[in-house]
Scaffold this active site. Structure first.
Site, short mmCIF file in Angstrom:
data_model
loop_
_atom_site.label_atom_id
_atom_site.label_comp_id
_atom_site.label_asym_id
_atom_site.label_seq_id
_atom_site.Cartn_x
_atom_site.Cartn_y
_atom_site.Cartn_z
N ASP A 197 0.82 -1.22 -0.06
CA ASP A 197 -0.13 -0.09 0.01
C ASP A 197 0.82 1.44 -0.06
O ASP A 197 2.15 1.04 -0.15
CB ASP A 197 -1.10 0.05 1.39
CG ASP A 197 -2.33 0.70 0.87
OD1 ASP A 197 -2.29 1.99 0.37
OD2 ASP A 197 -3.47 0.08 1.02
N HIS A 270 -2.85 2.97 -4.54
CA HIS A 270 -2.46 2.78 -3.41
C HIS A 270 -0.81 2.32 -3.68
O HIS A 270 -0.42 1.21 -3.17
CB HIS A 270 -3.11 1.71 -2.65
CG HIS A 270 -4.27 2.19 -1.97
ND1 HIS A 270 -4.50 3.11 -1.05
CD2 HIS A 270 -5.70 2.03 -2.26
CE1 HIS A 270 -5.57 3.80 -0.60
NE2 HIS A 270 -6.47 2.93 -1.35
N GLU A 334 -9.99 2.64 -5.06
CA GLU A 334 -9.56 3.91 -4.63
C GLU A 334 -8.35 4.54 -5.71
O GLU A 334 -7.37 4.85 -5.12
CB GLU A 334 -9.25 4.12 -3.33
CG GLU A 334 -10.39 3.81 -2.46
CD GLU A 334 -10.08 3.82 -0.77
OE1 GLU A 334 -10.95 4.18 -0.21
OE2 GLU A 334 -9.01 3.28 -0.58
#
Ligand code: ACM
Ligand code: ZN
Length: 764
Positions: A197, A270, A334
């Site tokens: 991440d 990410h 995301e």
């Protein structure tokens, strides 16, 4: 001093509930197995262990299946049981019979005075029979016994998962192994290991040594919550990673416990930690740094650069041999498209591949990686954003933003795993008490996790078969240590285990709690720092009945008595005993304490009420609130209860990109001298103050006069607007808040729609 009116509605409700619960839970009393087995019949026999008790392990069963049982048994008894010892007549038999037991992972456990028999459909079934047996071991007076029973058991879902983020905080191999034991104990068969991440890359990739020396570490870490402004940092370098040897050892350990580990290598978003080491893989070329706070970051892998795909394929070439799982998780959530929009390489890719937009570019990215993984014999799982721009063939969707992604996937005949944040995010708060340690945001109490139903009514029988199971997620932003993580994960993970395993018709929250209380000593013996706040007092606030605000106080603790005060003093045994719904008629604090056998148990409950002229009146809205901030009941805007600063108490109403336009009808013309509203401003949470707030008043509901306007809201957090105006006569009050609209450049998640969060409209 707060004033109350009483009502007997609550008593009737409680009585009905008690009658219902006592019949539903009769059969499972005292057995204490979690997840609740399919069928349990008790008999009056008791099996007693002794050092002479022998275990015979049948053909096709690895004795490793016994390792946790033996270890736990030894810790209880102080002796070990002999396994496959020819000179001992076995009283415990483990066997596989895939014809007699038809369900995969299913088993039968039979306990009589002389014998314990576990028959599994497969090795996993035998293993799960042993996990049930572990939970039935009863130590007393130096002896270990098991109540006689016949248990026929099988799972509801094939996929029963638990996720763990090791990027935001890193947990070492010993901790991971300890948790794997507990996952297995509760029949969870999949561990989703979130390995990469923005804040750290946690798996050794030998071809890319900078992933170890640079990406595995961040310069420092944010202190406190991400919503705070300005952010504060601790100045301490943080990081770590698992070597490939360590990963191999964990995977082997998990396989021996019938747990499949699905690694997640996150893409295209990410990705900051990886970009910090290999900046050429980002659209701008960097420089980049591993993130030191939480959130979503604009810099992602460049989808126009072939080197990105080469890098990710090379990474996967080292990841795949470590993980024999059918699935590889490639993230997909995301991923902001801002950098792709202005990157010449990404735009060229869109043109060359005849893609419509950046969403299709995301789909191209996922599809290209999926093809690669398919060519290696693996299937992909991605978060529900992989539905953007079209689902690639064969992809399994992990539905997290809601249930819609899973439903859409199932309707397209794609497999889906349900993991909606509203129900099963264990990084969220489990209690609304002010003393609760800092957590992720929302509110997923034990009961909410337990009552989650993965097969929604939108799915037909055939479509429902594409819902392969359920998973709880544990994002570790605020899980700074193993003990803190355990307090977040347990006991809610046990509730998830029951959602995944137990038949729908066997689910019963009260029965689950009984079994959970029975198991608590075992969790303690396993050195698991489980939260024990689930019985503490909760309050239900309701404004619909009789235009008045009422509070009911509830506890699930059997025999628990609630004493409360209305004058701010600490409640004790001499305070008022709670028996019925309280109707609130004046401002003040209600404090309540739970007593069991004459002693207070748990923390003291507190709820403030702020009464004013609008409480219980009618409010109408032009635009409806959205998502989490639409409770389906707008009366909370005028209930005398102010939403908390964590905005997770169901009191806040959120407008996404849209304006607030509300009218309160006081039902008669009245003197008004103060107009107010609470507005939440947390730019780090995309929550923006209105660009203009106005109050207008009217006597007839047709002609309005503006009496107040405000454009500045300075506090980070709750802005309590209280406008004192020259007293006037009014019946209708109109409050308008102009949404900020699109989040401006340079701000967190620039380009997204701003949220306007409001609570109580206060009229005095
Ligand atoms: C997620 O929670 N971003 C999958
Ligand atoms: Zn690019």
């Amino acid at each position: 001093m707060i004033k109350l009116l009483n009502s007997c509605k609550f008593l009737v409700k409680t009585l009905v509930l008690v009658l219902f619960i006592s019949s539903a839970s009769a059969q499972i009393k005292e057995q204490g197995i979690i997840p609740q087995p399919y069928k349990v019949e008790k008999n009056n026999l008791v099996f007693a262990f002794s050092p002479a008790t022998g275990i015979a392990v049948g053909d096709g069963i690895d004795v490793n299946n016994l390792s946790f049982f033996n270890q736990y048994f030894g810790s209880l008894s102080g002796y070990t049981l002999s396994v496959n010892n020819k000179s001992v007549i076995p009283s415990i038999n483990l066997d596989i019979d895939s014809l007699a037991i038809t369900a995969k992972e299913g088993y039968r456990l039979i306990v009589t005075q002389k014998k314990i028999k576990i028959i599994g459909h497969d090795e996993a079934g035998v293993f799960y029979g042993l996990q049930s047996l572990v939970q039935l071991l009863k130590p007393s007076n130096g002896k270990i016994t098991v109540q006689g029973c016949t248990i026929k058991d099988r799972p509801r879902f094939a996929y029963r998962g638990m996720h763990l983020d090791v990027s935001r905080h890193f947990f070492d191999v010993e901790t991971i192994k300890k948790w794997i034991d507990v996952l297995a104990l509760y029949k969870i068969n999949t561990f989703h290991w979130h390995l990469t991440d923005d804040q750290g890359w946690r798996i050794e990739i030998k071809k890319y040594p900078l992933l170890q020396s640079i990406s595995a570490y961040r310069d420092e870490t944010i202190i406190g919550h991400k919503r705070d402004s300005p952010h504060q940092f601790n100045g301490k370098r943080y990081g770590g990673y698992y070597t490939q040897d360590e990963v191999k050892a964990v995977v082997k350990y998990a396989i021996e416990r019938h747990i499949s580990i699905i690694p997640e290598i996150e893409m295209p978003g990410h990705a900051l930690a990886a970009l910090a080491a290999y900046p050429q893989l980002g659209c701008t070329g960097g420089p980049y740094k591993a993130a030191t706070y939480w959130g979503i970051f604009d810099d992602v892998y460049c989808a126009g650069n072939d080197e990105t795909f080469t890098f990710l394929q090379n990474v996967l070439d080292e990841v795949l041999p470590l993980f024999p799982s059918k699935y590889i998780h490639i993230g997909g959530d995301e991923c902001p498209k801002t950098k792709w929009q202005t990157c010449p390489k990404c735009q060229k890719r869109i043109k060359d591949e005849h893609l419509k937009d950046e969403h299709q570019l995301q789909s191209y990215f996922i599809g290209r990686m999926e093809k690669y993984l398919n060519s290696k014999g693996r299937q992909i799982i991605g978060w529900d954003e992989i539905l953007e721009g079209g689902l690639t063939p064969g992809a399994t969707v992990m539905s997290w933003t809601g249930e819609e992604g899973g439903i859409a996937a199932a309707k397209q005949h794609h497999d889906a795993i349900m993991t909606p944040e509203k129900y099963v995010y264990l990084d969220y708060y489990q209690s609304l008490y002010a003393a609760e340690p800092i957590a992720g945001g929302g509110y997923t109490p034990l009961s909410k996790v337990y009552n989650y139903e993965p097969i929604t009514k939108e799915l037909s029988g055939d479509e429902a078969t594409y819902i392969k199971g359920v998973q709880a997620n544990a994002w570790s932003e605020y899980m700074t240590s193993p003990a803190q993580a355990e307090r977040q994960l347990f006991p809610r993970m046990l509730a998830l285990a029951e959602v995944g395993w137990s038949a729908k018709e066997n689910k019963d929250y009260d029965g689950f709690l009984k079994r959970l209380r029975y198991q608590h000593p075992m969790l303690q013996r396993l050195n698991i720092n489980a939260a024990n706040t689930f019985d503490e007092i909760t309050g239900d606030i309701d404004t619909k009945a009789n235009h008045q605000t009422s509070l009911s106080l509830n506890t699930t603790l059997p025999g628990g008595k609630i004493f409360y005060t209305t004058d701010g003093s600490a409640p004790g045994l001499k305070s008022k005993l709670y028996s019925k719904l309280l109707t609130i008629t004046s401002s003040g604090n209600i404090k309540a304490a739970l007593f069991s056998n004459g002693k207070q148990t748990g923390r003291t409950y507190m709820q403030s009420f702020n009464m004013h002229k609008a409480v219980g009146k009618t409010v109408t809205l032009v635009n409806q609130p959205k998502g989490t901030y639409n409770t389906g009941d707008i009366s909370g805007l005028v209930n005398g209860v102010f939403g908390n600063k964590l905005y997770n108490d169901g009191q806040w109403y959120g407008f996404n990109g849209e304006d607030l336009d509300a009218v309160v009808d006081l039902r008669s013309v009245q003197k008004v001298s103060q107009l107010g509203i609470n507005i939440l401003k947390y730019h780090w949470q995309k929550m923006w103050e209105p660009s203009l707030l106005t109050f207008e008043v009217s006597e007839d509901g047709k002609t309005y006069t503006e009496v107040y306007r405000q454009t500045e809201f300075t506090a980070n957090g709750i802005n309590a607007v209280r406008a004192n105006i020259k007293p006037l006569q009014a019946r209708y009050i109109r409050v308008k808040g102009a949404n900020k609209g699109v989040i401006p450049p340079g701000e967190y998640i620039a380009g997204a729609k701003a949220w306007l969060l409001v609570d109580e409209i206060v009229i005095k």
